[in-house]
Every structure is written in structure tokens, then in C-alpha cells.
Design a protein around this motif. Structure first.
Motif, mmCIF file in Angstrom:
data_model
loop_
_atom_site.group_PDB
_atom_site.id
_atom_site.type_symbol
_atom_site.label_atom_id
_atom_site.label_comp_id
_atom_site.label_asym_id
_atom_site.label_seq_id
_atom_site.Cartn_x
_atom_site.Cartn_y
_atom_site.Cartn_z
ATOM 1 N N LEU A 29 -17.750 -47.692 -46.243
ATOM 2 C CA LEU A 29 -18.539 -47.021 -45.212
ATOM 3 C C LEU A 29 -18.657 -45.527 -45.497
ATOM 4 O O LEU A 29 -19.700 -44.923 -45.266
ATOM 5 N N HIS A 30 -17.591 -44.940 -46.022
ATOM 6 C CA HIS A 30 -17.603 -43.511 -46.337
ATOM 7 C C HIS A 30 -18.663 -43.199 -47.393
ATOM 8 O O HIS A 30 -19.322 -42.162 -47.326
ATOM 9 N N GLY A 31 -18.832 -44.098 -48.347
ATOM 10 C CA GLY A 31 -19.849 -43.888 -49.383
ATOM 11 C C GLY A 31 -21.250 -43.788 -48.797
ATOM 12 O O GLY A 31 -22.052 -42.938 -49.194
ATOM 13 N N LYS A 32 -21.561 -44.643 -47.842
ATOM 14 C CA LYS A 32 -22.860 -44.571 -47.162
ATOM 15 C C LYS A 32 -23.005 -43.229 -46.451
ATOM 16 O O LYS A 32 -24.064 -42.606 -46.472
ATOM 17 N N CYS A 33 -21.934 -42.794 -45.820
ATOM 18 C CA CYS A 33 -21.962 -41.520 -45.097
ATOM 19 C C CYS A 33 -22.193 -40.353 -46.060
ATOM 20 O O CYS A 33 -22.954 -39.437 -45.748
ATOM 21 N N GLU A 34 -21.535 -40.392 -47.207
ATOM 22 C CA GLU A 34 -21.691 -39.313 -48.185
ATOM 23 C C GLU A 34 -23.138 -39.203 -48.667
ATOM 24 O O GLU A 34 -23.654 -38.105 -48.843
ATOM 25 N N ARG A 35 -23.788 -40.337 -48.885
ATOM 26 C CA ARG A 35 -25.199 -40.301 -49.330
ATOM 27 C C ARG A 35 -26.081 -39.650 -48.272
ATOM 28 O O ARG A 35 -27.016 -38.930 -48.588
ATOM 29 N N LEU A 36 -25.790 -39.906 -47.000
ATOM 30 C CA LEU A 36 -26.603 -39.339 -45.918
ATOM 31 C C LEU A 36 -26.215 -37.899 -45.583
ATOM 32 O O LEU A 36 -27.056 -37.114 -45.142
ATOM 33 N N ARG A 37 -24.976 -37.542 -45.806
ATOM 34 C CA ARG A 37 -24.485 -36.216 -45.422
ATOM 35 C C ARG A 37 -25.261 -35.106 -46.122
ATOM 36 O O ARG A 37 -25.477 -34.030 -45.564
ATOM 37 N N GLU A 47 -26.218 -55.438 -39.318
ATOM 38 C CA GLU A 47 -25.309 -56.248 -38.492
ATOM 39 C C GLU A 47 -23.904 -56.289 -39.091
ATOM 40 O O GLU A 47 -22.917 -56.224 -38.364
ATOM 41 N N GLU A 48 -23.813 -56.377 -40.410
ATOM 42 C CA GLU A 48 -22.493 -56.331 -41.059
ATOM 43 C C GLU A 48 -21.840 -54.973 -40.838
ATOM 44 O O GLU A 48 -20.644 -54.878 -40.594
ATOM 45 N N LEU A 49 -22.662 -53.936 -40.923
ATOM 46 C CA LEU A 49 -22.180 -52.580 -40.702
ATOM 47 C C LEU A 49 -21.667 -52.422 -39.273
ATOM 48 O O LEU A 49 -20.574 -51.903 -39.045
ATOM 49 N N ARG A 50 -22.454 -52.894 -38.309
ATOM 50 C CA ARG A 50 -22.056 -52.823 -36.900
ATOM 51 C C ARG A 50 -20.744 -53.592 -36.686
ATOM 52 O O ARG A 50 -19.832 -53.111 -36.032
ATOM 53 N N HIS A 51 -20.662 -54.771 -37.295
ATOM 54 C CA HIS A 51 -19.454 -55.583 -37.147
ATOM 55 C C HIS A 51 -18.244 -54.867 -37.755
ATOM 56 O O HIS A 51 -17.155 -54.876 -37.182
ATOM 57 N N ALA A 52 -18.443 -54.236 -38.900
ATOM 58 C CA ALA A 52 -17.335 -53.539 -39.554
ATOM 59 C C ALA A 52 -16.842 -52.374 -38.697
ATOM 60 O O ALA A 52 -15.627 -52.207 -38.505
ATOM 61 N N VAL A 53 -17.765 -51.588 -38.151
ATOM 62 C CA VAL A 53 -17.371 -50.405 -37.379
ATOM 63 C C VAL A 53 -16.851 -50.794 -36.003
ATOM 64 O O VAL A 53 -15.740 -50.427 -35.610
ATOM 65 N N VAL A 54 -17.639 -51.555 -35.255
ATOM 66 C CA VAL A 54 -17.254 -51.932 -33.896
ATOM 67 C C VAL A 54 -16.035 -52.855 -33.931
ATOM 68 O O VAL A 54 -15.083 -52.673 -33.171
ATOM 69 N N GLY A 55 -16.061 -53.820 -34.835
ATOM 70 C CA GLY A 55 -14.918 -54.733 -34.970
ATOM 71 C C GLY A 55 -13.649 -53.980 -35.354
ATOM 72 O O GLY A 55 -12.568 -54.263 -34.842
ATOM 73 N N GLY A 56 -13.785 -53.001 -36.250
ATOM 74 C CA GLY A 56 -12.638 -52.196 -36.656
ATOM 75 C C GLY A 56 -12.048 -51.415 -35.489
ATOM 76 O O GLY A 56 -10.838 -51.345 -35.323
ATOM 77 N N ARG A 57 -12.937 -50.841 -34.656
ATOM 78 C CA ARG A 57 -12.445 -50.107 -33.486
ATOM 79 C C ARG A 57 -11.753 -51.050 -32.505
ATOM 80 O O ARG A 57 -10.711 -50.710 -31.949
ATOM 81 N N HIS A 58 -12.340 -52.228 -32.283
ATOM 82 C CA HIS A 58 -11.712 -53.181 -31.365
ATOM 83 C C HIS A 58 -10.347 -53.638 -31.883
ATOM 84 O O HIS A 58 -9.393 -53.756 -31.108
ATOM 85 N N ARG A 59 -10.260 -53.875 -33.183
ATOM 86 C CA ARG A 59 -8.966 -54.262 -33.754
ATOM 87 C C ARG A 59 -7.942 -53.136 -33.583
ATOM 88 O O ARG A 59 -6.782 -53.377 -33.254
ATOM 89 N N ARG A 60 -8.390 -51.906 -33.769
ATOM 90 C CA ARG A 60 -7.483 -50.763 -33.613
ATOM 91 C C ARG A 60 -7.025 -50.637 -32.156
ATOM 92 O O ARG A 60 -5.855 -50.348 -31.893
ATOM 93 N N VAL A 61 -7.938 -50.877 -31.214
ATOM 94 C CA VAL A 61 -7.572 -50.859 -29.787
ATOM 95 C C VAL A 61 -6.483 -51.901 -29.520
ATOM 96 O O VAL A 61 -5.492 -51.614 -28.854
ATOM 97 N N GLU A 62 -6.650 -53.096 -30.055
ATOM 98 C CA GLU A 62 -5.654 -54.152 -29.861
ATOM 99 C C GLU A 62 -4.298 -53.743 -30.427
ATOM 100 O O GLU A 62 -3.254 -53.986 -29.811
#
Length: 199
Positions: free
Chosen positions: A93-101, A144-159
Motif C-alpha cells: 500500500l505504501h508503494g501506491k502512496c509513494e507514486r501519488l505523493r 475493492e481489494e484495496l478497501r478490504h486491505a485498509v478497512v479490514g486491517g483497521r478492523h483487525r487492529r481494533v479487535e
């Protein structure tokens, strides 16, 4: 920023807290209604919550003013420290961010960029200079994979945070008011009498 969390259900406010924290702005967690939570057996380890989130977590009971001085003091300290380093997302995900940054004005964090990538070029408040680059990056990504990775990651961290910081005492069914009221209102004779009395 002060993110107010309900001590009865801290997992709800934790998601927002992580989103705000990930942006890098100064933030403090206000864990309110702590007295009611404790009364029903919800115990929160505030030191562990602060450690797990990287954000000061303050126990408050707003109607009685408990914890308000500490909350204000922590908020002042957080503001004095200023912006924190935005959270870096996992490498893919960071790689995608770096390209846009490179096309983004200022120094946005990964969370800000990835949220815009999920929402798309029509996202509110998005700089015009970024829209074309964002659109191009979205074409090459499964959103959708991106959304799942980010949102799912946050939900897992909350748990994980709830598991580490929150304890709930077992509920004693004999002390529960709900089942008693259910039995009363659905009783063949008393339930009908209550219904007629209310009508």
C-alpha cells in the motif's frame, strides 16, 4: 483533535480514533461514560489503551466533570507537540502512496492518500492537481481489494486493541432487567392487562 469514545462499546470509537491518528494530527482519546461501563463490568486498561493506540486515553464521566482537567491538559500537550509522523502503511500500500505523493501538494500521509484512492478522484477536498494521477492509479488497482486491505486491517487492529485493553465481566442473568420485562410483558394475563392499561 479529541475523539470521544463510549466506554460501554469502545470498539466503535476505536476505528475513528485510528483513522484520525493515522492522519498524523494531534489527537487524544476521551473515553466517556466510564462509570456506567464499570457498573456493568466493563473494565478498560487506559495505560494499555494509550500504549496500543499511541494516543493518550483519558477516562471521563462528563456529567460529573471527572477526567475533564486531565483531558484538557493532554489535549494541550498533544497540540504543543504538533503533528506527528503519519502512520506508514504496509509496503504494498505504501508503494501506491509513494507514486501519488509526487503529484500531491504538501506532505500527506499514507492514510490520507489511500483514503482518497479508495474514494476516487471525485473525493471531497481532493486537490485538483492530484485527480488525474489518482484516476490513473485507480485504473491499475483493484479498489475493492484495496478497501478490504485498509478497512479490514483497521478492523483487525481494533479487535487486537480491544482484546488487549478491555475486559467484560460475565453478565449475571438474574440481574438482567430485559428478560424480566420480557416475561412480564408477554405473560398471558399480566401482559394483556399492562397493554390495556397503557392503551
Amino acid at each position: 483533535a479529541i475523539v470521544v469514545m463510549n466506554a460501554l462499546h469502545p470498539e466503535v470509537g476505536l476505528y475513528l480514533l485510528l483513522q484520525v491518528r493515522d492522519l498524523g494530527i494531534p489527537v487524544v482519546a476521551c473515553v466517556n461514560i466510564a462509570d456506567e461501563a464499570e457498573r456493568i463490568g466493563v473494565s478498560i486498561d487506559y495505560e494499555a489503551l494509550s500504549r496500543e493506540t499511541g494516543v493518550p486515553a483519558i477516562r471521563t464521566v462528563a456529567p460529573r466533570g471527572e477526567g475533564i482537567r486531565e483531558l484538557v491538559a493532554e489535549a494541550e500537550q498533544a497540540c504543543a507537540r504538533g503533528r506527528r509522523e503519519p502512520v506508514r502503511l504496509p509496503d504494498a500500500l505504501h508503494g501506491k502512496c509513494e507514486r501519488l505523493r509526487a503529484s500531491w501538494p504538501g506532505t500527506p500521509g499514507d492514510a490520507e492518500i489511500i483514503d482518497a484512492l479508495i474514494e476516487g478522484p471525485e473525493a471531497e477536498g481532493l486537490p485538483a492537481s492530484v485527480r488525474d494521477a489518482l484516476d490513473a492509479e485507480r485504473r491499475g488497482a483493484n479498489v475493492e481489494e484495496l478497501r478490504h486491505a485498509v478497512v479490514g486491517g483497521r478492523h483487525r487492529r481494533v479487535e487486537e486493541i480491544v482484546e488487549a485493553c478491555v475486559r467484560r465481566a460475565p453478565v449475571d442473568p438474574s440481574r438482567e432487567l430485559g428478560p424480566k420485562l420480557d416475561r412480564l410483558f408477554t405473560h398471558p394475563v399480566l401482559g394483556l392487562a399492562i397493554f390495556l392499561g397503557v392503551m
